[in-house]
Design a protein around this motif. Structure first.
Motif, PDB file in Angstrom:
ATOM      1  N   THR A  64       0.729  -0.932   0.553  1.00  0.00           N
ATOM      2  CA  THR A  64       0.180   0.133   0.378  1.00  0.00           C
ATOM      3  C   THR A  64       0.786   1.314   0.001  1.00  0.00           C
ATOM      4  N   GLY A  65      -0.188   2.547   0.002  1.00  0.00           N
ATOM      5  CA  GLY A  65       1.105   3.106   0.373  1.00  0.00           C
ATOM      6  C   GLY A  65       0.813   4.251   2.070  1.00  0.00           C
ATOM      7  N   GLY A  66       0.459   2.929   2.127  1.00  0.00           N
ATOM      8  CA  GLY A  66       0.396   3.579   3.925  1.00  0.00           C
ATOM      9  C   GLY A  66       1.267   3.801   4.699  1.00  0.00           C
ATOM     10  N   GLN A 119      -0.111   7.811   9.758  1.00  0.00           N
ATOM     11  CA  GLN A 119      -1.165   7.401   8.780  1.00  0.00           C
ATOM     12  C   GLN A 119      -1.949   9.062   9.569  1.00  0.00           C
ATOM     13  N   GLY A 147      -2.061   9.337   3.972  1.00  0.00           N
ATOM     14  CA  GLY A 147      -1.421   7.898   3.009  1.00  0.00           C
ATOM     15  C   GLY A 147      -0.855   8.246   1.956  1.00  0.00           C
ATOM     16  N   LYS A 148      -0.306   7.624   1.245  1.00  0.00           N
ATOM     17  CA  LYS A 148       0.213   8.326  -0.171  1.00  0.00           C
ATOM     18  C   LYS A 148      -0.913   7.349  -1.377  1.00  0.00           C
ATOM     19  N   CYS A 190      -0.087   4.231  -4.198  1.00  0.00           N
ATOM     20  CA  CYS A 190      -0.818   2.903  -4.102  1.00  0.00           C
ATOM     21  C   CYS A 190      -1.603   2.120  -4.717  1.00  0.00           C
ATOM     22  N   VAL A 198      -3.598  -0.283  -3.846  1.00  0.00           N
ATOM     23  CA  VAL A 198      -4.858  -1.079  -4.070  1.00  0.00           C
ATOM     24  C   VAL A 198      -6.016   0.061  -4.386  1.00  0.00           C
ATOM     25  N   TYR A 199      -5.705   1.470  -4.165  1.00  0.00           N
ATOM     26  CA  TYR A 199      -6.157   2.740  -4.405  1.00  0.00           C
ATOM     27  C   TYR A 199      -6.217   2.795  -6.142  1.00  0.00           C
ATOM     28  N   VAL A 202     -12.358   7.964  -2.172  1.00  0.00           N
ATOM     29  CA  VAL A 202     -11.259   6.771  -1.311  1.00  0.00           C
ATOM     30  C   VAL A 202     -10.153   7.375  -1.091  1.00  0.00           C
ATOM     31  N   CYS A 237      -7.857   8.727   2.601  1.00  0.00           N
ATOM     32  CA  CYS A 237      -6.490   8.498   2.541  1.00  0.00           C
ATOM     33  C   CYS A 237      -5.581   9.692   2.286  1.00  0.00           C
ATOM     34  N   ARG A 243      -8.275   7.854   7.034  1.00  0.00           N
ATOM     35  CA  ARG A 243      -8.789   6.073   6.083  1.00  0.00           C
ATOM     36  C   ARG A 243      -7.293   4.862   6.307  1.00  0.00           C
ATOM     37  N   LEU A 244      -7.720   4.148   7.014  1.00  0.00           N
ATOM     38  CA  LEU A 244      -6.350   3.356   7.272  1.00  0.00           C
ATOM     39  C   LEU A 244      -5.668   2.074   6.658  1.00  0.00           C
ATOM     40  N   CYS A 245      -5.567   1.895   6.621  1.00  0.00           N
ATOM     41  CA  CYS A 245      -5.147   1.062   5.285  1.00  0.00           C
ATOM     42  C   CYS A 245      -5.359  -0.320   5.798  1.00  0.00           C
ATOM     43  N   CYS A 265      -9.361   0.109   4.480  1.00  0.00           N
ATOM     44  CA  CYS A 265      -9.603   0.206   3.710  1.00  0.00           C
ATOM     45  C   CYS A 265      -9.406  -0.976   2.148  1.00  0.00           C
ATOM     46  N   LYS A 266      -8.351  -1.714   2.475  1.00  0.00           N
ATOM     47  CA  LYS A 266      -7.802  -3.204   1.632  1.00  0.00           C
ATOM     48  C   LYS A 266      -8.594  -4.125   2.101  1.00  0.00           C
TER      49      LYS A 266
END
Ligand code: TRP
Ligand code: SF4
Length: 536
Positions: free
Chosen positions: A442-444, A451, A456-457, A461, A463-464, A482, A486, A491-493, A496-497
């Motif tokens: 992730t970009g977390g 975070q 987050g990035k 990411c 996932v994004y 989202v 993020c 939003r935490l990974c 989100c995942k």
């Protein structure tokens, strides 16, 4: 150009602006003295197809930014709005045809080298969307290419071909209204490939694809076959055609555009006197014509010789100036006068005569060209195409293309068919799809606190990306939510995942159900999925 901005632009959450990111998807980087990197943006259809700096595709290869035509596209696809489809060549005629309810086509091809995955889904979706917009849609299985360039056996090809076709159908392709074929069994494509091959030189293949004395001839045949694929939708009648592909296919698109032009009966250009000029010279002739008041004894009748003197005095020396001056001086007293020129390329004598006949208004006929003084460019193009088609020519419209970004692999780096964990196959069990998403990079940030503090990035990411390219579907609001949650740290990974994994599993389940429905009626679909070939 060596710049110091190796970053890809981010995929946008919605129609908003673009942000620069540090998302590097490419492995091949050359360290530079200043500590930066130069990204490899060579476009190689059979090489590693990832691009880390999309902006350089505009500068170095002349691909145009999709955003620039986006406002002209009716009911744009979300991949267009989110910047996933980032570039194009000459898409405007396709968009115009779409808006005006005129004929247009879309075509893409798939090498059946493995399972279809979520990267292929982008292209399936693009074909289906163009079909729903009223286009004449085509999808082909590039079996000759897979066999010759990738060495797959016919049995493997058949199996994968079937899977590609089923996924395309499951994603909404209407086989009644569209065309599905495989390269090896399409006789018209093979015939067209042969014709196009007579306009393509081996030295060009060397230059474009790096072919050499060791390249096998079947591989070359697969290239002319792809050229024929690209022009196939125009066999019945010329029409704007879009080829949705990844930017690695751009060399093919450019060659196809060239070959399409070389097959034309007439080349329509702007001219200023009886002599021929190249593009650079033409610019100078236009300038000299526009400045006629400044030098001509009779400004409504400037002479070539006068224009030569003016160019010599007023324009900086260049190769083009040298040759333009020479041609103008030679023409001497001939008036300098704009006109539309039809240059006979592949035209038969009959077609040439018919064209001369059809030109309205003042005209002058030469050996190999005819000049028209009262026709604008567009009318002239239309006339040239009509006469060509009437005399048995193809009249090809140069094919257009749109380019999508490559998806980042779930494990970071490149998404690759040969690394199962890096991609999600459209055939993956929904649970496996679920697991792959929860295991994704992730970009977390390292900790939840960080975070929350830094955000987050999303731009880096994978996932994004799944949300933007696929999971959010039409729902721009959701994609934006989202993204915003993020980057603001809301939003935490983990969660989100989890959400992405659920959506992915749901998508796969639904997709596979539709595949099964199509599987049951696959024999109604007009495509041959059994190669009756010897082992080779
Ligand atoms: N060369 C393409 C690939 O590697 C497949 C292909 C064959 C294709 N013919 C085409 C793509 C025509 C677009 C248009 O995937
Ligand atoms: Fe990626 Fe979601 Fe984590 Fe943001 S919150 S970095 S989008 S997984």
């Amino acid at each position: 150009m060596t710049d110091d901005t190796p970053d890809a632009e981010a995929v946008r959450p919605d129609g908003g602006g673009t942000e620069a990111t540090g998302a590097d998807t490419e492995a091949s980087k050359t360290p530079r003295a200043d500590g930066g990197t130069v990204d490899d943006v060579a476009l190689d259809p059979w090489g590693s197809s990832s691009v880390s700096d999309y902006r350089r595709l505009f500068e170095e290869f002349g691909i145009e930014e999709f955003d620039e035509v986006l406002p002209e596209v009716p009911d744009s696809h979300y991949l267009m709005r989110r910047g996933v489809i980032f570039g194009h060549r000459d898409y405007r005629p396709v968009a115009d045809a779409m808006r005006n309810g005129e004929p247009f086509a879309a075509l893409s091809g798939f090498m059946p080298t493995g399972d279809p995955h979520i990267g292929h889904k982008l292209v399936f979706d693009e074909i289906v969307w163009h079909q729903r917009q009223g286009g004449d849609a085509h999808a082909l299985i590039a079996d000759l290419e897979a066999h010759s360039a990738r060495g797959l056996s016919w049995a493997e090809i058949d199996e994968h071909a079937r899977d590609y076709v089923l996924s395309l159908l499951a994603l909404g392709f209407d086989p009644e209204d569209g065309t599905l074929y495989r390269q090896s069994t399409n006789r018209e494509v093979q015939d067209l490939a042969f014709e196009l091959g007579s306009e393509a030189r081996f030295s060009e293949f060397q230059g474009i694809y790096g072919f050499d004395g060791e390249t096998d001839v079947s591989h070359m045949q697969s290239v002319v076959t792809q050229m024929a694929d690209i022009l196939y939708p125009q066999l019945d009648e010329p029409k704007p055609t879009v080829i949705p592909v990844g930017p690695d296919q751009d060399p093919h698109v450019r060659l196809a555009r060239d070959l399409a032009a070389r097959m034309r009966f007439f080349k329509v250009t702007e001219a200023f006197a009886s002599f021929e000029a190249d593009d650079a010279e033409r610019v100078l002739l236009r300038r000299a014509y526009d400045a006629r008041e400044a030098y001509a004894e009779e400004p409504d009748r400037p002479r070539c010789g006068e224009a030569a003197d003016w160019l010599r005095a007023e324009v900086d020396p260049s190769d083009a100036r040298g040759s333009a001056v020479e041609k103008l001086s030679e023409a001497g007293k001939e008036p300098l006068r704009p006109r539309t020129r039809f240059f006979a390329r592949q035209a038969t004598d009959e077609a040439f005569d018919a064209l001369v006949e059809a030109v309205e208004g003042e005209k002058r006929v030469y050996d190999e060209h005819v000049d028209a003084f009262d026709l604008d460019r567009e009318t002239a193009e239309r006339l040239a195409r009509e006469v060509e088609v009437d005399h048995g020519g193809y009249g090809f419209v140069p094919p257009s293309s749109i380019y999508h970004r490559f998806m980042t692999g779930l494990t970071g780096g490149k998404m690759s068919s040969s690394v199962p964990a890096s991609h999600i196959s459209l055939l993956d069990d929904p649970e496996d799809g679920y697991d792959k998403v929860t295991a994704a990079t992730t970009g977390g940030r390292e900790t939840a606190e960080k975070q929350r503090e830094l955000g987050g990035k999303a731009d880096e990411c994978p996932v994004y990306e799944l949300y933007a390219y696929l999971l959010a579907g039409e729902d721009d609001e959701f994609a934006k939510e989202v993204y915003d949650e993020c980057v603001t740290g809301e939003r935490l990974c983990g969660g989100c995942k989890e959400r992405a994994a659920e959506l992915m599993a749901g998508f796969l389940e639904n997709h596979q159900e539709k595949r099964e429905e199509w599987e049951a009626k696959l024999d109604e679909v007009d495509i041959d999925l059994d190669s009756d070939r010897k082992r080779a």
